[in-house]
Structures are given as structure tokens and as C-alpha cells.
Design an enzyme around this catalytic site. Structure first.
Site, PDB file in Angstrom:
ATOM      1  NE  ARG A  50      60.670 -32.053  35.041  1.00 21.50           N
ATOM      2  CZ  ARG A  50      60.514 -33.107  35.747  1.00 21.50           C
ATOM      3  NH1 ARG A  50      59.191 -32.900  36.452  1.00 21.50           N
ATOM      4  NH2 ARG A  50      60.856 -34.158  36.066  1.00 21.50           N
ATOM      5  CG  ASP A  52      67.445 -28.091  38.065  1.00 21.66           C
ATOM      6  OD1 ASP A  52      66.322 -28.768  37.739  1.00 21.66           O
ATOM      7  OD2 ASP A  52      68.444 -28.421  38.177  1.00 21.66           O
ATOM      8  CE1 TYR A 111      69.987 -27.554  30.354  1.00 24.76           C
ATOM      9  CE2 TYR A 111      70.086 -29.671  29.184  1.00 24.76           C
ATOM     10  CZ  TYR A 111      69.522 -28.543  29.913  1.00 24.76           C
ATOM     11  OH  TYR A 111      67.872 -28.835  30.274  1.00 24.76           O
ATOM     12  NE  ARG A 197      72.616 -27.145  39.290  1.00 24.14           N
ATOM     13  CZ  ARG A 197      71.879 -26.883  40.386  1.00 24.14           C
ATOM     14  NH1 ARG A 197      70.503 -27.182  39.974  1.00 24.14           N
ATOM     15  NH2 ARG A 197      72.109 -26.560  41.584  1.00 24.14           N
TER      16      ARG A 197
END
Length: 251
Positions: A50, A52, A111, A197
Site C-alpha cells: 500500500r 501512501d 523504495y 518516510r
């Protein structure tokens, strides 16, 4: 049932994230709508993870099932790309084993977070522009190496999530300069909600001298999200790879 992996890329700027939400347009919703139109019947998709709101993907993977074998997958790919918004693209569709799972069979996810201090109209939607004056990337990389020593990353997880465990194994984490960009790459077997993040935001504080590497280690051991830094904005983050076992595809 016949199961297929669908490989996607998208600019996440206008979306509330990958997963369907009651109060906003998601990437998953757009893909399911296009599939239903192309196949003339609903075909729910399950994503590898998922992302964001505002987060991008160079390689997202999802699976869907169909009763009959789909004979012309390149044609279906082109049809979906005509139906999808301009900021979502299907790279390819491949047949996989009937028990293959886009989320649970993933070996790792990678990522990247990109930052720059230069104004560039060509990357403004996927690179976070910030002041890099006196940012110590060597010190940030020293803090990154601390991540390899731990498995519990509660300190970097969004609070009150429904996950059963906060354990992850990080395989790689570090910053590298590519032209005018500084890019943070992190690869792990799984990620918690908001984890990348939160790590990036905390590393910014290390780079600015607001935290030491020892402080970074202590906050991981504290297992307390309140002790970590603020989450970095979503726009600089992209999912760039999801890896699977070689035998997952069906001939």
C-alpha cells in the site's frame, strides 16, 4: 481460476494512495475500473503493498483472477492503457501459478526517496525540493548502517495500524548522489505503514546535526514513534521494485 500478475507504474500525485479509500480516488480503483471495462466483468486486484497518498511507483505488482485463460495479454495491456488515466501505466501482464500472491510471495520491496535543492520543472512532482545546505550525507549513511542491526521498527511505524508484527529485515539502506539529486534507496522483506518516510525524516535530522548516530540507535531501541522525526513528504518517495521467486510465473 487463472491468476495473472499485472505490473504497473504510476504518478501518485493525484491519488489517495494505492488502496481503495471511501473518501478519495485510489490507483487500485482506477485499475479495477479499467479491468472491468476491458473484460466486461469485475476483476478485483490485490496489490503487493500500500503506497501512501502522493507516493509514486515505478514498479507496483498486483494480481487478479479470471475464469477463462486470457489468450492475448499484450492486447489486454494496450486496451487497459487506453482506458487508464495518463498517470497510470500497465507495463505487462503475466500468467502465474494459481496460488501465487502479489503481496505474500514478494521476497523484497525497494523504495527510493529523491531530494534536490535545484528547481527543475521536469521532476517537480516526484522529487522533494529542500535546502541541502550543510546536510551531511556521510553521517546519514553511517546512521543507515545501524538499521541492519535491528528487526523491530516500531519507532518508524504509523500508530494504531492493524499489522500483527513490526518486525522487518532491511537488506540495503543508503544515500547516493546522481547528478543534482540525492537518492535514498532502501530494500527490505516488508515495510510498515509510513516506515520509509519516517526513516527519511529522521535521517534529515541526523544530516542537519540535530541528532547523533547514537541518538538514532536509541530511538530504534525505544520502539516509540514519538521519539522519531517527522515523516518526509510523500512526493519524494517511489516504489521501484518488488522481487519474486523465479518459479512464480506460469509458462
Amino acid at each position: 481460476m487463472n491468476r495473472y500478475f499485472i505490473y504497473l507504474a504510476y504518478n501518485g500525485t493525484p491519488y489517495c494512495g494505492w488502496q481503495n479509500q471511501p473518501n478519495g480516488l485510489s490507483v487500485q480503483q482506477c485499475v479495477e475500473t479499467a479491468l472491468a471495462t476491458a473484460l466486461r466483468k469485475p476483476a478485483p486486484v490485490v496489490g503487493a503493498g500500500r503506497t501512501d497518498a502522493g507516493v509514486h511507483a515505478q514498479k507496483m505488482v498486483a494480481h487478479f483472477d479470471w475464469e477463462e485463460p486470457l489468450a492475448d495479454l499484450p492486447s489486454l495491456t494496450e486496451k487497459l492503457n487506453r482506458l487508464l488515466p495518463k498517470d497510470i501505466a500497465v507495463r505487462c501482464i503475466t500468467p502465474v501459478r494459481e496460488d501465487a500472491h502479489a503481496r505474500f510471495d514478494a521476497l523484497s520491496r525497494t523504495y527510493q526517496y529523491s531530494v534536490t535543492d535545484r528547481k527543475n520543472p521536469f521532476n517537480r512532482e516526484w522529487v522533494y525540493r529542500m535546502s541541502l545546505k550543510e546536510m551531511d550525507f556521510a553521517l546519514m549513511n553511517e546512521a543507515c548502517r545501524v538499521l541492519y542491526e535491528y528487526r523491530d521498527f516500531t519507532s518508524f511505524s504509523k500508530l494504531h495500524t492493524d499489522v500483527k508484527t513490526n518486525l522487518c529485515r532491511i537488506f540495503h539502506a543508503g544515500w547516493e548522489q546522481e547528478g543534482e539529486l540525492w537518492i535514498f534507496t532502501i530494500r527490505a522483506d516488508r515495510f510498515l505503514r509510513n516506515m520509509v518516510r519516517a526513516i527519511v525524516g529522521t535521517l534529515f535530522e541526523v544530516g542537519r546535526g540535530k541528532r547523533s548516530v547514537a541518538d538514532f540507535r536509541r530511538l530504534i531501541e525505544a520502539k516509540d514513534r514519538c521519539q522519531a522525526g517527522a515523516s518526509a513528504p510523500g512526493k519524494g518517495l517511489s516504489l521501484v521494485d518488488v522481487a519474486y521467486p523465479d518459479h512464480i510465473e506460469r509458462g
